[in-house]
Design an enzyme around this catalytic site. Sequence first.
Site, PDB file in Angstrom:
ATOM      1  N   PHE A 197       0.827  -1.219   0.000  1.00 17.30           N
ATOM      2  CA  PHE A 197       0.000   0.000   0.000  1.00 17.30           C
ATOM      3  C   PHE A 197       0.858   1.264   0.000  1.00 17.30           C
ATOM      4  O   PHE A 197       0.446   2.300   0.482  1.00 17.30           O
ATOM      5  CB  PHE A 197      -1.004  -0.002   1.167  1.00 17.30           C
ATOM      6  CG  PHE A 197      -2.142  -0.954   0.911  1.00 17.30           C
ATOM      7  CD1 PHE A 197      -3.343  -0.498   0.399  1.00 17.30           C
ATOM      8  CD2 PHE A 197      -1.991  -2.311   1.119  1.00 17.30           C
ATOM      9  CE1 PHE A 197      -4.377  -1.381   0.117  1.00 17.30           C
ATOM     10  CE2 PHE A 197      -3.007  -3.202   0.842  1.00 17.30           C
ATOM     11  CZ  PHE A 197      -4.208  -2.738   0.332  1.00 17.30           C
ATOM     12  N   GLY A 255      -0.115   6.704  -6.714  1.00 15.37           N
ATOM     13  CA  GLY A 255      -0.972   6.600  -7.890  1.00 15.37           C
ATOM     14  C   GLY A 255      -1.997   7.717  -7.943  1.00 15.37           C
ATOM     15  O   GLY A 255      -1.808   8.774  -7.324  1.00 15.37           O
ATOM     16  N   CYS A 301     -14.758  -0.177  -1.432  1.00 12.49           N
ATOM     17  CA  CYS A 301     -14.595  -0.205   0.029  1.00 12.49           C
ATOM     18  C   CYS A 301     -13.991   1.060   0.631  1.00 12.49           C
ATOM     19  O   CYS A 301     -14.608   1.691   1.488  1.00 12.49           O
ATOM     20  CB  CYS A 301     -13.756  -1.423   0.420  1.00 12.49           C
ATOM     21  SG  CYS A 301     -14.636  -2.961   0.124  1.00 12.49           S
ATOM     22  N   LYS A 357      -8.819  -0.933  -9.924  1.00 16.32           N
ATOM     23  CA  LYS A 357      -7.490  -1.547  -9.800  1.00 16.32           C
ATOM     24  C   LYS A 357      -7.462  -2.763 -10.719  1.00 16.32           C
ATOM     25  O   LYS A 357      -8.496  -3.122 -11.302  1.00 16.32           O
ATOM     26  CB  LYS A 357      -7.187  -1.938  -8.362  1.00 16.32           C
ATOM     27  CG  LYS A 357      -8.075  -3.032  -7.814  1.00 16.32           C
ATOM     28  CD  LYS A 357      -7.534  -3.485  -6.479  1.00 16.32           C
ATOM     29  CE  LYS A 357      -8.249  -4.723  -6.007  1.00 16.32           C
ATOM     30  NZ  LYS A 357      -7.677  -5.311  -4.830  1.00 16.32           N
TER      31      LYS A 357
HETATM   32  P1  NAD Z   1     -22.205  -6.402  -4.104  1.00 20.22           P
HETATM   33  O1  NAD Z   1     -22.996  -5.187  -4.410  1.00 20.22           O
HETATM   34  O2  NAD Z   1     -21.224  -6.912  -5.082  1.00 20.22           O
HETATM   35  O3  NAD Z   1     -23.207  -7.622  -3.787  1.00 20.22           O
HETATM   36  C1  NAD Z   1     -24.325  -7.513  -2.956  1.00 20.22           C
HETATM   37  C2  NAD Z   1     -25.324  -8.578  -3.397  1.00 20.22           C
HETATM   38  O4  NAD Z   1     -26.381  -8.599  -2.450  1.00 20.22           O
HETATM   39  C3  NAD Z   1     -25.964  -8.310  -4.765  1.00 20.22           C
HETATM   40  O5  NAD Z   1     -25.877  -9.459  -5.574  1.00 20.22           O
HETATM   41  C4  NAD Z   1     -27.422  -7.970  -4.423  1.00 20.22           C
HETATM   42  O6  NAD Z   1     -28.332  -8.368  -5.440  1.00 20.22           O
HETATM   43  C5  NAD Z   1     -27.613  -8.779  -3.147  1.00 20.22           C
HETATM   44  N1  NAD Z   1     -28.715  -8.307  -2.291  1.00 20.22           N
HETATM   45  C6  NAD Z   1     -29.021  -7.037  -1.934  1.00 20.22           C
HETATM   46  N2  NAD Z   1     -30.104  -7.035  -1.122  1.00 20.22           N
HETATM   47  C7  NAD Z   1     -30.466  -8.335  -0.960  1.00 20.22           C
HETATM   48  C8  NAD Z   1     -31.500  -8.969  -0.240  1.00 20.22           C
HETATM   49  N3  NAD Z   1     -32.382  -8.261   0.493  1.00 20.22           N
HETATM   50  N4  NAD Z   1     -31.600 -10.314  -0.295  1.00 20.22           N
HETATM   51  C9  NAD Z   1     -30.716 -11.025  -1.033  1.00 20.22           C
HETATM   52  N5  NAD Z   1     -29.712 -10.472  -1.744  1.00 20.22           N
HETATM   53  C10 NAD Z   1     -29.587  -9.133  -1.713  1.00 20.22           C
HETATM   54  O7  NAD Z   1     -21.510  -6.113  -2.703  1.00 20.22           O
HETATM   55  P2  NAD Z   1     -20.077  -6.633  -2.192  1.00 20.22           P
HETATM   56  O8  NAD Z   1     -18.998  -5.868  -2.861  1.00 20.22           O
HETATM   57  O9  NAD Z   1     -20.074  -8.110  -2.226  1.00 20.22           O
HETATM   58  O10 NAD Z   1     -20.131  -6.133  -0.676  1.00 20.22           O
HETATM   59  C11 NAD Z   1     -20.944  -6.758   0.289  1.00 20.22           C
HETATM   60  C12 NAD Z   1     -20.509  -6.268   1.663  1.00 20.22           C
HETATM   61  O11 NAD Z   1     -19.182  -6.762   1.928  1.00 20.22           O
HETATM   62  C13 NAD Z   1     -20.428  -4.764   1.809  1.00 20.22           C
HETATM   63  O12 NAD Z   1     -20.798  -4.397   3.110  1.00 20.22           O
HETATM   64  C14 NAD Z   1     -18.963  -4.472   1.585  1.00 20.22           C
HETATM   65  O13 NAD Z   1     -18.547  -3.291   2.218  1.00 20.22           O
HETATM   66  C15 NAD Z   1     -18.309  -5.674   2.229  1.00 20.22           C
HETATM   67  N6  NAD Z   1     -16.991  -5.987   1.700  1.00 20.22           N
HETATM   68  C16 NAD Z   1     -16.736  -5.898   0.361  1.00 20.22           C
HETATM   69  C17 NAD Z   1     -15.474  -6.226  -0.129  1.00 20.22           C
HETATM   70  C18 NAD Z   1     -15.164  -6.112  -1.603  1.00 20.22           C
HETATM   71  O14 NAD Z   1     -13.985  -6.171  -1.945  1.00 20.22           O
HETATM   72  N7  NAD Z   1     -16.132  -5.963  -2.476  1.00 20.22           N
HETATM   73  C19 NAD Z   1     -14.461  -6.650   0.764  1.00 20.22           C
HETATM   74  C20 NAD Z   1     -14.765  -6.762   2.107  1.00 20.22           C
HETATM   75  C21 NAD Z   1     -16.028  -6.424   2.575  1.00 20.22           C
END
Ligand code: NAD
Length: 454
Positions: free
Chosen positions: A252, A256, A263, A324
């Site tokens: 990190f 850039g 996130c 990224k």
């Molecule tokens: P995303 O938007 O890619 O996926 C969320 C999914 O949840 C979608 O497919 C959506 O259709 C579904 N959804 C929404 N409401 C719903 C419901 N009521 N019932 C069933 N499904 C439902 O989100 P993400 O990037 O996977 O992030 C999810 C959580 O994890 C967030 O809080 C995020 O901050 C955290 N997180 C994300 C990452 C990352 O790199 N993307 C890493 C760590 C933590």
Amino acid sequence: MKVVIIGSGYVGLVAGACFAELGHHIVCVDNDARRVLALRNGVIPIYEPGLKEMVKANVAVGRLSFTEDLESALNGARAAFIAVGTPPRPTDGHADMKSVYAVARAIAEKASGDLVVVDKSTVPVGTGDEVEHILKSANRPFRFAVVSNPEFLREGAAIDDFLRPDRVVIGAEDGWASEIVSQIYNVESFKCASMLHTSRRSAELLKYAANAFLAMKITFINEIADLCEAAGGDIRDVADGIGLDSRIGRKFLNAGPGYGGSCFPKDTLAISKIARDYRVELRTVETVIQVNQSRKRAMALRVLDACNGSVQNKTIAILGLAFKADTDDMRDAPSIPLVQALQDFGAHIRAYDPEAMDNARKIFSNVTFCGGVIEAAAGADAVVVMTEWNEFRHINLNTLYSRMASSVFVDLRNLFSENAVVAAGFDYWCIGRKNAVAQTLRDPLAVQRRTAAI
Ligand code: NAD
């Protein structure tokens, strides 16, 4: 163990596939019917290296399935993970909890036995208490407990991060619930460096704190890069020199265009809002947010300067749109303000990204999307590297140069060797080394003029 994952996005789908890989019986639930149908047909809605193969293999042996039907999914399950989105509320930047609470209410209604509800979404401190309140208010004849199990995976390396994490955090208030979640992870093929048991509130807080710290580290090195440009250092040497200190670490510390993604921007904002609710000012985090936002906006000025102060009617080739490498995620990508500002300055944009084009098409207008690097650069006055895709490292620079109308090469990821780019005929501009871009940017009047224009 039968486990349900609710939300089949970046986190839910990776968690589902990896838990199935560890031998559990996983049902992934999503309320997006098209997504569920696509997954059932073997179409993975996100780009994540290795995920498609892992999903396919575990579906084939019957350990992984997809449904919209929460009730049938919960039948016989001992744990249900919540992995739905918690984006910033447009009105105030607080984490929008409506999906998490909707899922909690649905679980309360549809559960058919004792259940541990595990929150994997990134949520404000106290969410576990609220989810527990929702579950218990339903007065069902079952035992419910809520555990916080934040996720730390990085998009682009998600499978490895999930199966071989630095740590798993289990934040629980009930021994039996903590035990069930521990059992899910306590599988021989799961290689976790540390298993940390905490209170639920500590687990919720430490996830935001971790992301805020990483965002701060990136923002710090970006500012040191500005100083290198002005004072004549080389940010790569400075980063190596400080990164070798085991108290700091090299990760990190790549300067850039500013952090983006799904996130860091939302989580830094959310933790600063949470803190204010508790009458605590996180001034470092608030400053990081401001510095990063203005940095992303200022990237267009670098391109402008490299193009002799104007991009009016010039064609700019953007290489990389995703926030990224190794992801198709465009959420808060630095390419968004860059492209929009260059268009405001009158530029024509041609763009190429190996994976994010479909998502980018939903965001940008008047951009010519191209099928490859050379096509994007055809007739361009400048090429701008926005994402550190490995594919770009292998560009034939001589061919690239021969297809362009001019010789400006702006590398906002420091992906290339200056010698190689210059040897191909380009004028090379990068981050964190003294060059003409830096010098014009340091002219206070020039900065004022252009900032006002943006
Ligand atoms: P995303 O938007 O890619 O996926 C969320 C999914 O949840 C979608 O497919 C959506 O259709 C579904 N959804 C929404 N409401 C719903 C419901 N009521 N019932 C069933 N499904 C439902 O989100 P993400 O990037 O996977 O992030 C999810 C959580 O994890 C967030 O809080 C995020 O901050 C955290 N997180 C994300 C990452 C990352 O790199 N993307 C890493 C760590 C933590």
